[in-house]
Write an enzyme that holds these catalytic residues in place. Structure first.
Site, mmCIF file in Angstrom:
data_model
loop_
_atom_site.group_PDB
_atom_site.id
_atom_site.type_symbol
_atom_site.label_atom_id
_atom_site.label_comp_id
_atom_site.label_asym_id
_atom_site.label_seq_id
_atom_site.Cartn_x
_atom_site.Cartn_y
_atom_site.Cartn_z
ATOM 1 N N CYS A 101 3.353 -12.349 -7.574
ATOM 2 C CA CYS A 101 2.119 -11.743 -7.064
ATOM 3 C C CYS A 101 1.040 -11.735 -8.136
ATOM 4 O O CYS A 101 1.064 -10.913 -9.051
ATOM 5 C CB CYS A 101 2.395 -10.318 -6.569
ATOM 6 S SG CYS A 101 0.936 -9.486 -5.936
ATOM 7 N N CYS A 104 -0.868 -8.583 -8.330
ATOM 8 C CA CYS A 104 -0.152 -7.508 -9.021
ATOM 9 C C CYS A 104 -0.508 -7.487 -10.503
ATOM 10 O O CYS A 104 -0.704 -6.425 -11.091
ATOM 11 C CB CYS A 104 1.356 -7.702 -8.846
ATOM 12 S SG CYS A 104 1.901 -7.687 -7.130
#
Length: 698
Positions: A101, A104
């Site tokens: 991700c 993230c």
């Protein structure tokens, strides 16, 4: 994901909170109240439960690197998360993140800032992180039902921090007194009578009262900021009692009124009535000092930074495609990303079946990997179930049935996808390479998908990629971006060659958007690909402006993602049950293991028996778990396979081979003949005995 709520053994608490505009994910599911049994989440001990939270990210073994240094948060692992939560005197806010991700990674500074901002609150609520991209944490994240990263998104970094902080306060305040963390002070507003009773009394400590409006969080934030400090108590009161406010000289809110230990009192004069101003002033009062707190008791672990495997940089040729990247991507896809779904059904199951089908037919891999994909594809076709548990799929991927000749690496080995830091590139890079390879192979071998039900559709690989990213890809924001691109122009693809160029074009769109982003690897900047040094003919200049020669780009793509351009250096091999690196010797192409499973007729029959044998065992398991098998009208291929599978189940039983069954038949016939001979022998002997000793009646 925030963990809180007092839970006993075997129970869990999952709590619903008012939905805020800043939330982008779906609200948490309802569950039982703290202290009662129920809910699907495994017990996490005292103060377990769930509220929405935000994103983070990095690669396996990268958690300690991303959060190293004086981070004001706790890095949890599968071995320490339950120990930290079990019987904890404080609530926890745990951030689950994934290595794939990019959003993230971009959110990490905000989460770190949040942890630092509420550092003084750790007596009541603590902030932690857990890396779902690390192999040892796979099962823990699966138990908590973590599907997507991030699970909570808002617009703007400041808004994110403030929103999550306020949700933490709501979480603590919504608990009853019995279920509230012991160190958490009362957060409800004090009444006017309680406030007036504090005046003209001597005390051993300061008492600060924050007057504020009903929708303000300043008072509760200051209360939590001071819970670790001695000789001071902070309360909050609302601005409803106008007479009391007028008596104390309070003309605006928020304001802080201070009562000294000797009974004197007065309004604190602060230019900016902010949380930080109030907290700083109160912490600097004479005699107010921080308490000595016991550190968080976690299982003793070896130093992760020192114990991490030293990653040796692998030299590679950027003009080549490395099988280690493709196989590592398949490993992560099948064993990590898919594992977040305990059961596949409906559109998810259809998407996975189609993905396995095109992979089995188009993946230009080594024979053991291709055979694994083909076995998985035949097994999925033969199962007439509406839903399949992931554990059954994992058993076949891990070859629990011990089918000879199938193998997929069980570890990540990035080569062309390696990053300068562990949290960069990796799986997302390999997923792009995998789907580029599938689109090119579909264009090079247009007849490969005949009789699969997926032929005669030039968009089929792109459509399956679109559905896979929608249902399974962990980065939800990335999936939304890809869906927007697909809605915009995927319908314009009319040929297999156009499918190759569409994916190439959209990959460059993504590279352009992420150029200069926090997720960009400084050693591998996001540039338009292919670069002039590996494909000069792809670049043109028309009227002084750069232009792509799409005919040359298509030719380059078909060459670059062709099986002839694949190197097998660093690929894992199967030796007994262990995996070893082939090293430099693997650079030489071994033609035999790269061929599609062919062999002679005897080998094919034996392979088919092994597949049917595994089908019978897994089907037995599924029937036991899900009841009778439904006849859902499968294709002729599926019906035939199912018929053979059922025959294998009833006839082969526990998996005897043809030789074993032949021996059984011979023994059965021989024993039957022996019993018949013995029967007639004793029958004749009985008749002779009766004749010999026969006596006529008188």
């Amino acid at each position: 994901v925030a963990l809180c709520g007092r839970c006993g053994a075997g129970g869990s608490g999952r709590h619903r909170f008012p939905r805020r505009e800043a939330e982008a994910s779906s609200p948490p599911q309802a569950a039982t109240a703290p202290g009662r049994r129920g809910g699907k989440e495994p017990s996490v001990g005292q103060w377990g439960g769930r509220v929405p939270a935000g994103p983070l990210g990095r690669v396996a073994r990268a958690g300690a690197l991303l959060w190293r240094g004086p981070d004001p948060l706790t890095v949890l692992t599968a071995g320490s998360v339950r120990r930290a939560l079990l019987n904890s005197s404080a609530a926890w806010v745990v951030q689950f993140y994934s290595s794939s991700c990019g959003h993230c990674i971009a959110f990490a500074p905000t989460w770190r800032a949040l942890a630092g901002d509420v550092k003084d609150w750790e007596s009541a609520i603590r902030v932690g992180v857990l890396d779902c991209g690390e192999e040892e944490n796979y099962e823990t994240c699966k138990e908590y039902g973590i599907h997507y990263y991030p699970t909570f998104r808002v617009t703007g970094a400041d808004r994110e921090l403030q929103t999550v902080r306020q949700m933490m306060i709501d979480f603590l305040q919504n608990h009853s007194q019995e279920l509230r963390p012991p160190a958490c002070p009362p957060l409800d507003p004090a009444s006017s009578s309680d406030i007036t009773s504090l005046f003209d009394k001597n005390s051993h400590h300061y008492t600060a009262v924050v007057f504020e409006s009903n929708n303000s969080y300043v008072g509760r934030e200051v209360i939590l900021d001071l819970i670790q400090y001695e000789n001071i108590i902070v309360k909050r009161a609302l601005n409803f009692d106008k007479l009391l406010l007028e008596k104390l000289g309070i003309t605006s809110v928020p304001s802080c009124y201070l009562i000294h230990p000797n009974g004197s009192h007065g309004l604190i004069n602060i230019l900016k009535p902010l949380r930080s101003s109030f907290s700083s002033y109160l912490k600097s009062l004479p005699g107010v000092r921080k308490k000595l707190l016991l550190p968080i008791q976690l299982p003793v672990q070896e130093n992760r930074e020192e114990s991490m495997e030293i990653k040796v940089w692998k030299e590679f040729d950027k003009s080549k495609l490395y099988m280690a990247d493709l196989e590592s991507g398949l490993h992560y896809l099948l064993r990590v990303e898919l594992a977040t779904h305990k059961t596949l059904e409906g559109a998810e199951l259809k998407t996975f079946k189609d993905f396995v089908t095109i992979s089995a037919k188009l993946f230009p891999g080594r024979q053991p990997v291709v055979k694994l994909l083909e076995t998985l594809q035949e097994w999925l076709v033969s199962l007439p179930l509406d839903k399949i548990p992931y554990d059954a799929i994992l058993d076949l991927v891990n070859n629990k049935m011990r089918i000879s000749g199938i193998f997929l690496t069980k570890k990540v080995q990035w080569v062309g996808c390696q990053g300068s830091r562990p949290e960069l590139r990796g799986y997302t890079c390999s997923l792009w390479k995998l789907f580029h390879t599938l689109t090119v192979q579909a264009a090079l071998r247009p007849k490969a998908l005949i009789n699969t039900g997926l032929e005669d559709n030039p968009q089929i690989v792109l459509q399956i990629m679109r559905r896979y990213i929608h249902h399974f890809f962990g980065c939800k924001a990335c999936a939304q971006h890809f869906e927007e691109m697909a809605k915009e122009s995927m319908d314009s693809v009319k040929t297999l060659d156009k499918a190759v160029l569409w994916l190439w074009e959209k990959h460059n769109v993504v590279n352009n958007r992420l150029a200069g982003d926090l997720t960009e690897d400084p050693k591998f900047p996001k540039v338009q690909w292919p670069t002039p040094d590996i494909c000069p003919a792809c670049h043109e200049e028309i009227k002084g402006l750069h232009s792509w020669n799409e005919a040359q780009v298509l030719q380059f793509m078909k060459y670059h993602y062709n099986s002839e351009n694949i190197l097998y250096k660093y690929t894992a091999s199967q030796t007994d049950s262990s995996e070893t690196e082939q090293g430099d010797t693997g650079e030489v192409k071994d033609k035999n293991p790269l061929k599609k499973p062919s062999g002679n007729r005897e080998n094919k029959i034996q392979d088919k028996e092994n597949i049917l044998d595994s089908d019978s065992k897994v089907l037995d398991k599924l029937v036991a778990n899900h009841g009778p098998v439904k006849d859902s009208g499968k294709s002729p291929v599926g019906s035939a396979s199912l018929k053979e599978t059922k025959q294998a189940m009833s006839f082969l039983g526990i998996g005897f081979s043809n030789i074993d069954m032949s021996l059984c038949v011979i023994l059965y016939v021989a024993s039957s003949l022996f019993l018949m001979i013995m029967y007639f022998f004793f029958r004749m002997r009985s008749k002779r005995w009766k004749v010999k000793y026969y006596r006529s009646s008188v």
